[in-house]
Design an enzyme around this catalytic site. Structure first.
Site, PDB file in Angstrom:
ATOM      1  N   ASP A 328       0.857  -1.184   0.000  1.00 47.98           N
ATOM      2  CA  ASP A 328       0.000   0.000   0.000  1.00 47.98           C
ATOM      3  C   ASP A 328       0.894   1.235   0.000  1.00 47.98           C
ATOM      4  OD1 ASP A 328      -2.264   1.585   0.046  1.00 47.98           O
ATOM      5  OD2 ASP A 328      -3.195   0.535   1.717  1.00 47.98           O
ATOM      6  N   GLU A 535     -10.076   6.960   4.586  1.00 45.89           N
ATOM      7  CA  GLU A 535      -9.021   6.379   5.404  1.00 45.89           C
ATOM      8  C   GLU A 535      -9.005   7.001   6.804  1.00 45.89           C
ATOM      9  OE1 GLU A 535      -5.391   5.096   3.420  1.00 45.89           O
ATOM     10  OE2 GLU A 535      -6.125   6.001   1.555  1.00 45.89           O
TER      11      GLU A 535
END
Length: 867
Positions: A328, A535
């Protein structure tokens, strides 16, 4: 009961399991003979795609012809903002990505043709072998998590939390197929989707990316999404034609972190990790998923990006995964001993491709050095490159055809087609969950006067949420969504077709509306809820909706007092404690984040013509709804499970209109009395606080986005910067041209006296980028002529200069003794100077220390004041 239900779930996938209710971590040793066998907990899977000798021979042939430099290039993915086609050519990069909000030419209005043209340039650069090197096509990946959501005019579908409420795997597969077509239409071959997290604590800012709290439902929908994106494994259309490469993410345990902290630690034993958080990966693997993204989180203290046991022993060996693992966004830098530009440990552990948006070039050179000096295992490097080549070959990238020719001349016409928009509208209808319908108020006749209120009523951004054109889903306008319909627009259209009328009043002002027939509103539809986030920016400390700024509740109560029935349409990425709002509504609909087809809400709420109900509610909760504000972790396997609405709940019109009992509204008495941190700025400004730039005698400027902003007369500027993660800090610069202040203020006075009673401190991570040229004060304000101010000039002078960060701590007692009244705080922190100064700040919060904590020294009064 918890154990029995979870064992039953695991029997469905043939996983042996013993739950550990005592909380033993069960974490495997990282090396040596003490490591348990993965067979103790994980099923043995074979690759869903039949092995091919011809394919493997081709991979081996390509690998033999590659230089070490080319191999290192293949395991690096940079961001298109920082990678040119020439970079791809020179460094043989294996992949590129566009982050949220990034588009070709840095133009978010870029057309499908612009995207395709850049894809062609990257392809041509990657296959240019004029330097004698290998011609290996580049992969371009994008976070297409609810449609091709980074592209203007694309179809934006409901987020996963809404699709989970639909329980409809066939619908999820059709949405994934449509998404793949739109991604293909812009020249891309790879989607970072689906997210298969099983969110447990809905304070997590990515809860809306999770289909459900139940692993069985996540498993079913994950497989459907993979099949929709990639096609059926083993079929002729697999990864070809209208299909693309999918990514199951984030492996593993991202939905189980303590307190729902994004990128935090998931603490549970291995059997429970498999039972709760691995089910989506098992079904995705069985569906043939070709890439898996490593997770930011830790498992029992160990970062997954560096976890050899999970990434290699479990995923690649036990589960038979033969695709590749992508990291990621800079996730490798969180491994102990690693930096963003140097981390052989991640590849050695099992990551096959770094995602390193900006610093890819430095990482390339350092990784090349580590491959030469032995820090990076060469067999491991060859394995990583082989996996990447395998996926590229399966996906047809080596067929010798550039993206534009693979898609056809009318590829751009695949964006927001009538078929895709109709599918999105169907998905909205099926995702809505009716929680309350007193007196069978719904469905409403469309042939009446309907007043639509609330700041979500006419906002595509709010109804779509994060990951919509921009990373956070913010900084957009209505014009950015030419192929969209707001909830109000949908209601107005259906009402007009039935002979009724719908008017809009975002503020809820019932007196300023004027219907064409001269009559008042017959009914009011209030559309409100969470503002967009993505997020960790969406992490919250409490599931209480608007705990310090109950403006929507005030609006609802005012509307009820006017004597009109009120329907609430609640927009959110998670269940929230909304007992007061439920009490103030005659009907209440959980609409989640429906995307660009707001008309789907009107399809279900309104009767288009006399007696014709059109569409009924069919959505059922995929997350249990809280009765108390402390029920952050709430699922049906808990022994003390006591929700307001349980998993699977959802009314339909056939259920009648029994009245919902009046609910308790006191958040303070519904929990354990624990006082948590009061956050003012954690990644972004936390409501009810606002960030204001002020200059003496001039109107204040509110900072409402992550873009660089200036105060009056440009005396003070603020810009987003990265401290630990993307845009998690703000850099402040005073020009010295006159007095200026930065203030974290609230629209209404806040009672923070309980924090004062607990000897709380104002804490902020601080970096001194330029020392002050004039005195600097830190203040807490409490209205007109009410302020506590401290001189922190000496304190700042004692801090180390940039690039070092320090934590500054100021006791509330100090500010109270200087004159602040914490029972009515209007600005919790104000920084003021007339001179030049540059500071960077992050993680601003008020933290209780306990009533018996020793007093802190006060800056400007005694020595000290910082840690």
């Amino acid at each position: 009961m918890y154990r029995e239900k979870m064992r039953a779930l695991l029997l469905l996938v043939s996983i042996p399991m013993t739950l550990n209710a005592c909380g033993d971590s069960g974490s495997p040793a990282t090396s040596g003979d003490e490591r348990p066998s993965a067979a103790d907990h994980w099923p043995a899977l074979a690759p869903a795609v039949e092995p091919s000798n011809a394919l493997e021979n081709r991979i081996a042939e390509l690998l033999r012809g590659m230089s070490l430099e080319e191999k290192v290039g293949q395991i690096i993915q940079g961001e298109i903002k920082y990678v040119s086609p020439e970079d791809v050519r020179q460094y043989h990069l294996g992949a590129v990505l566009n982050g949220g909000g990034t588009a070709p030419n840095n133009d978010r209005n870029a057309s499908a043709a612009d995207w395709m043209a850049l894809a062609d340039r990257y392809y041509e650069a990657s296959t240019d072998s004029s330097d004698g090197g290998s011609a290996i096509p580049v992969l371009w990946g994008s976070d297409a998590v609810h449609g091709h959501n980074n592209v203007r005019a694309a179809t934006v579908f409901p987020h996963n939390v809404g699709l989970g409420a639909s329980r409809d795997a066939a619908l999820v597969q059709r949405i994934a197929e449509a998404t793949a077509r739109e991604v293909r239409a812009t020249g891309l071959d790879w989607a970072f989707a689906p997210t298969v997290a099983v969110a447990q604590d809905t304070r997590w800012g990515r809860s809306y990316e999770s289909y459900a709290e139940e692993p069985a439902l996540v498993s079913r929908l994950a497989a459907a999404a993979v099949r929709g994106l990639q096609g059926e494994a083993g079929s002729d259309s697999f990864l070809r034609g209208r299909h693309i490469v999918a990514t199951a993410k984030h492996f593993v345990g991202d939905g189980g972190t303590e307190r729902g902290i994004d990128r935090g630690d998931t603490r549970l034993n291995e059997a429970d990790l498999v039972a709760l958080h691995a089910q989506g990966y098992l079904s995705a693997l069985n569906a043939g998923v070709q890439t898996i993204m490593a997770s930011f989180n830790s498992w029992n203290g160990d970062k997954v990006h560096g976890h050899h046991y999970l990434l290699t022993t479990v995923l690649k060996e036990r589960l038979g995964f033969d695709g590749f693992v992508v990291g990621d966004w800079n996730g490798h830098q969180q491994i102990p001993g690693c930096r963003v530009d140097r981390c052989a440990a991640a590849i050695n552990a099992g990551v096959d491709m770094f995602m390193v948006p900006e610093h890819w070039k430095a990482l390339y050179h350092n990784t090349l050095e580590q491959a030469r000096n032995g820090e990076l295992s060469l067999p491991r490097l060859d394995d990583a490159v082989s996996r990447i080549l395998r996926v590229k070959l399966r996906a047809g990238l080596f067929d010798g055809v550039p993206p534009s020719e693979r898609r056809g001349p009318k590829a751009a016409e695949q964006l927001a087609t009538d078929e895709h928009r109709a599918l999105a509208r169907e998905a909205v209808r099926k995702s809505l969950v009716l929680l309350k319908n007193d007196g069978s108020l719904l469905p409403l006749s469309a042939a009446q006067n309907i007043l639509v209120v609330g700041d979500g009523a006419n906002s595509v951004a709010k109804q779509s949420g994060g990951w919509t054109l921009t990373w956070q889903g913010t900084d957009t306008e209505r014009a950015d969504f030419p192929a969209a319909e707001t909830i109000y627009e949908g209601i107005a259209s259906v009402a007009a077709a039935a002979g009724g009328e719908a008017l809009l009043s975002p503020s809820g002002d019932i007196d300023s509306t004027g219907f064409g027939n001269g009559a008042p509103a017959d009914v009011i539809i209030a559309v409100y809820g969470e503002d967009p986030y993505a997020e960790w920016h969406g992490d919250i400390s409490s599931i209480d909706y608007q705990p310090h700024d109950a403006r929507d509740l005030q609006m609802l109560r005012a509307l009820k007092a006017a004597g009109r029935p009120v329907v609430s349409v609640f927009l959110s990425g998670r269940p929230m404690w909304v007992n007061p709002e439920l009490n103030a509504s005659d009907a209440f609909v959980a609409a989640w984040l429906p995307g660009t087809e707001g008309g789907g809400v009107a399809d279900v709420l309104l009767e288009p013509s006399g007696g014709n109900t059109g569409h009924d509610f069919i959505g059922k909760l995929s997350f249990s709804w809280p009765r108390f504000v402390t029920q952050n972790v709430l699922n049906q396997h808990q022994p003390d499970f006591d929700p307001l609405f349980p998993y699977g709940y959802g009314l339909s019109y056939a259920d009648g209109g029994d009245r919902l009992a009046v609910l308790h509204e006191n958040a303070e008495t519904s929990g354990n009395g624990e006082l948590h941190d009061e956050s003012l700025f954690v990644y972004r400004v936390v409501k009810p606080w606002r960030l204001l730039l002020q200059s003496d005698g001039l109107a204040a400027v509110q900072v409402t986005s992550n873009r660089a902003s200036s105060g009056p007369d440009n005396r003070l500027t603020v810009a987003s910067i990265d401290k630990d993660t993307q845009e998690d800090a703000r850099q402040l610069a005073w020009s010295g041209s006159g007095p200026a202040s930065l203030a974290f203020s609230a629209p209404q006075p806040q009672d923070l006296s309980q924090y004062l009673a607990q000897s709380a401190s104002l804490l902020v991570d601080l970096r001194v980028d330029q020392a002050p040229s004039e005195p600097v004060t830190l203040s807490a304000r409490c209205g007109e002529q009410c302020e506590g101010s401290l001189d922190i000039t000496a304190l700042l002078a004692g801090l180390p200069p940039a690039p070092a960060w320090s934590e500054m701590s100021v006791g509330l007692r100090c500010l109270a003794e200087a004159g602040a009244d914490f029972s009515r705080v209007s600005a919790a922190m104000t920084l003021h100077t007339a001179g030049e100064l540059a500071l960077s700040i992050a993680n601003l919060r008020i933290a209780p220390r306990g009533a018996d904590a020793a007093p802190q020294p006060c800056p400007g009064v005694e020595d000290g004041g910082h840690d």
